[in-house]
Design an enzyme around this catalytic site. Structure first.
Site, PDB file in Angstrom:
ATOM      1  N   CYS A 132      77.289  -4.682  85.420  1.00 40.06           N
ATOM      2  CA  CYS A 132      75.944  -2.879  85.006  1.00 40.06           C
ATOM      3  C   CYS A 132      75.185  -2.544  83.490  1.00 40.06           C
ATOM      4  O   CYS A 132      75.970  -3.300  82.128  1.00 40.06           O
ATOM      5  CB  CYS A 132      77.159  -2.130  85.193  1.00 40.06           C
ATOM      6  SG  CYS A 132      77.142   0.175  84.990  1.00 40.06           S
ATOM      7  N   CYS A 184      77.279  -0.509  81.351  1.00 39.93           N
ATOM      8  CA  CYS A 184      79.137  -0.486  80.758  1.00 39.93           C
ATOM      9  C   CYS A 184      78.213  -1.884  80.090  1.00 39.93           C
ATOM     10  O   CYS A 184      79.341  -1.442  78.842  1.00 39.93           O
ATOM     11  CB  CYS A 184      79.226  -0.657  82.233  1.00 39.93           C
ATOM     12  SG  CYS A 184      80.091  -0.369  83.920  1.00 39.93           S
TER      13      CYS A 184
END
Length: 101
Positions: free
Chosen positions: A29, A32
């Protein structure tokens, strides 16, 4: 205080007492990865709060239990109970507001 890696073996014990904020994330991600240094910095600033990180791909059962559908998701726990949730990438200032709740 450093960010602790959480998993199914230690999750319940880590959130049981006090205030804990958990970053539900994934290695693939992009947002993230952008959130990680902001989260790490906040963990150094707020010694009274426990900070943990959990990989949703490794511990999907925990992510499902807390209805994490998107990453990154931050969940704020007070004595084991969900107190608040933030979905998506947030700035350092927004994280400070989230922690102040």
């Amino acid at each position: 205080m450093a960010v602790k890696i959480l998993n199914s073996a230690n999750f319940d014990d880590e959130i049981a007492n006090g205030v804990t904020v958990v970053d539900f994330s994934a290695t693939w991600c992009g947002p993230c990865k952008m959130m990680a240094p902001v989260f790490d910095s906040a963990s150094e600033k707020h010694k009274d709060i426990k900070f943990g990180k959990i990989d949703i791909d490794s511990d999907m059962d925990i992510a499902m239990k807390y209805k994490v559908m998107s990453v990154p998701t931050l969940v704020l726990f007070r004595d084991g109970e969900v107190a608040d949730k933030s979905i998506g990438l947030i700035s350092a200032a927004q994280l400070e507001e989230f922690l102040a709740k």
